[in-house]
Design an enzyme around this catalytic site. Structure first.
Site, short mmCIF file in Angstrom:
data_model
loop_
_atom_site.label_atom_id
_atom_site.label_comp_id
_atom_site.label_asym_id
_atom_site.label_seq_id
_atom_site.Cartn_x
_atom_site.Cartn_y
_atom_site.Cartn_z
N TYR A 19 40.41 32.26 42.38
CA TYR A 19 40.45 33.67 41.98
C TYR A 19 41.67 33.84 41.08
O TYR A 19 42.77 33.43 41.47
CB TYR A 19 40.64 34.59 43.20
N LYS A 46 32.02 39.68 51.09
CA LYS A 46 31.65 40.20 52.40
C LYS A 46 30.23 40.79 52.50
O LYS A 46 29.73 41.03 53.61
CB LYS A 46 32.63 41.29 52.85
N HIS A 69 34.27 24.58 52.80
CA HIS A 69 35.61 24.68 52.20
C HIS A 69 36.65 25.04 53.25
O HIS A 69 36.46 25.95 54.05
CB HIS A 69 35.62 25.77 51.12
N PRO A 110 32.42 42.72 45.40
CA PRO A 110 32.22 41.31 45.79
C PRO A 110 33.51 40.51 45.98
O PRO A 110 33.44 39.36 46.43
CB PRO A 110 31.40 40.73 44.62
N TYR A 165 39.35 36.77 55.34
CA TYR A 165 38.43 36.04 54.45
C TYR A 165 37.42 35.21 55.25
O TYR A 165 36.24 35.17 54.90
CB TYR A 165 39.25 35.14 53.51
C1 PHB Z 1 29.90 33.77 44.50
O1 PHB Z 1 29.92 32.55 44.57
O2 PHB Z 1 28.94 34.37 43.97
C2 PHB Z 1 31.06 34.52 45.00
C3 PHB Z 1 32.03 33.89 45.75
C4 PHB Z 1 33.12 34.59 46.22
C5 PHB Z 1 33.24 35.93 45.94
C6 PHB Z 1 32.27 36.60 45.21
C7 PHB Z 1 31.17 35.88 44.75
O3 PHB Z 1 34.34 36.61 46.37
#
Ligand code: PHB
Ligand code: APR
Length: 394
Positions: A201, A297, A73, A293, A385
């Protein structure tokens, strides 16, 4: 008594990756894991890898399937107040992120360890570490009904947040730092096409939501829930309805739903232990730190700890550089705290806090606005990120 060079407690991603890297350089390891292999490989966890993590997996010789099956990505999206902002990771930070499930990494590492004929003992109970403050650590455990003892040069505590290694360090030799958040994430995984090409998000008045994925045919979705919520009260229908209400309308209109393969609630926590070393014991990954999460990280920090310990041990065995052992904890902690800060900050930016007043909410809105509307704000998000650089070991 059996002798080895490094005893690794825990066969999660940290333990297996460290074992794989050391073993390829001729440094002998024995890995002790409390659970059965099937159990360890079935756990559904993280899925987003920084380039540094991908590079380390390739270096460890387990990058082949990853490179074939991963999704790369260039950016991700954040939605607030009905508007969507794209964070152009490649343009702003010059790096991409990689989607590949921790479950798959675990399998690839397990297969590689098996193929190399490594000494990996699953279902080892009563693991106890001794004399790690001195020159000759010992590890005792029960395996296949027999009490056993290992002598080694170093112990790597890769046994996660609830492991035995951190708990074995004298309490007055360490300090812990912790923050518990007043919510958790309810997550599901389903064999449906992801709703978007990149991650989304969302911060909505009903709470945070995240649209993620594992592959072009497998999606991973999360919604913020109160700590009192029980997973049994969340039917698939209820989950999908709640998710749709929280994500932008045009995204919700494209959402493909289906039966969940797994559904669970995880509380959010920040945690760090200092130092990450005591004598000849080194704490690695979740044994030393936990992040919420939100910034993806956890697994990436585990990988940077592994990289640091691996490179130090290599020079200890090859060049006799025992002076480098004391560098492990400070090197790791500098990167750990920056990732802790980012994960805490992203959590604050994107969730609804039940105890926030009207002033706090306006500050959150203005933070969302500022960071998504200025080059400095966007670049700050992007460079954190994609993952901050690894510190060289001089
Ligand atoms: C996930 O795909 O499980 C995932 C991706 C990004 C995050 C947290 C979890 O910030
Ligand atoms: N004896 C032996 N093994 C143990 C013991 C013990 N007393 N206690 C725990 N373990 C094992 C667990 O069963 C588990 O398999 O240690 C392993 C730890 O693995 P993880 O918890 O996955 O931790 P780690 O390898 O550091 O992985 C990094 O970061 O954010 C997360 O999702 C990410 O799980 C990943 C983690």
């Amino acid at each position: 008594m059996t002798r080895t060079q490094v005893v690794i407690v825990g066969a999660g991603p940290s333990g297996l990756l460290l074992s794989q890297l050391l073993d390829r350089e001729g440094i002998a390891t024995i890995v002790l894991e409390r659970q059965a292999q099937r159990y360890v490989e079935a756990r559904i966890r993280a899925g987003l890898l920084e380039q540094g993590t991908v590079d380390l997996l390739i270096e460890a010789g387990v990058g082949e399937r990853l490179q074939r099956e991963c999704l790369v990505h260039d950016g991700f999206e954040m939605a607030f107040e009905g508007r969507v902002h794209r964070i152009d990771l490649k343009g702003l930070a010059g790096k991409q992120v990689t989607i590949y499930g921790q479950t798959e990494i675990q399998k690839d590492l397990g297969d590689a360890r098996l193929a190399a004929g490594s000494d990996l003992r699953y279902e080892a109970s009563n693991v106890a570490i001794h004399d790690f403050g001195g020159a000759r650590p010992r590890v005792t455990f029960i395996h296949q009904g027999r009490p056993q003892e290992l002598e080694c040069d170093f112990v790597a505590g890769c046994d996660g947040y609830h492991g035995v290694c951190r708990a074995s360090v004298p309490a007055d030799a360490v300090r812990t730092y912790e923050r518990v958040y007043p919510f958790g994430w309810l997550g599901i995984i389903a064999n449906v096409r992801p709703v978007a090409h990149e991650l989304v998000y969302a911060n909505h008045e009903r709470g945070f939501a995240l649209c993620s994925m594992r592959s072009p045919t497998r999606s991973r979705y999360y919604v913020q829930v109160g700590l009192e919520e029980k997973v049994e009260d969340w039917s698939d229908e209820r989950f999908w309805e709640e998710l749709k209400r929280r994500i932008p309308e045009d995204v919700a209109a494209r959402l493909v739903t289906g039966p969940s393969l797994e559904k669970s609630i995880a509380p959010l926590r920040s945690f760090v232990v200092e130092p990450m070393q005591y004598g000849r014991l080194f704490l690695v990954g979740d044994a030393a730190h936990i992040v919420p999460p939100t910034g993806a990280k956890g697994l990436n920090l585990a990988a940077s700890d592994v990289s640091t310990l691996y490179r130090i041990l290599l020079r200890v065995y090859r060049e006799g550089r025992t002076d480098l052992l004391a560098r492990y904890s400070p090197i790791c902690l500098r990167r750990v705290w920056k990732a802790e800060r980012f994960s805490w900050w992203m959590t604050g930016l994107l969730h609804r806090f039940p105890d926030t007043d009207a002033f706090g909410r306006r500050i959150q809105q203005s933070e969302q606005d500022y960071f998504t509307s200025t080059p400095a704000g966007l670049t700050t998000i992007a460079e954190n990120y994609v993952g901050l650089p690894y510190e060289p070991i001089e």
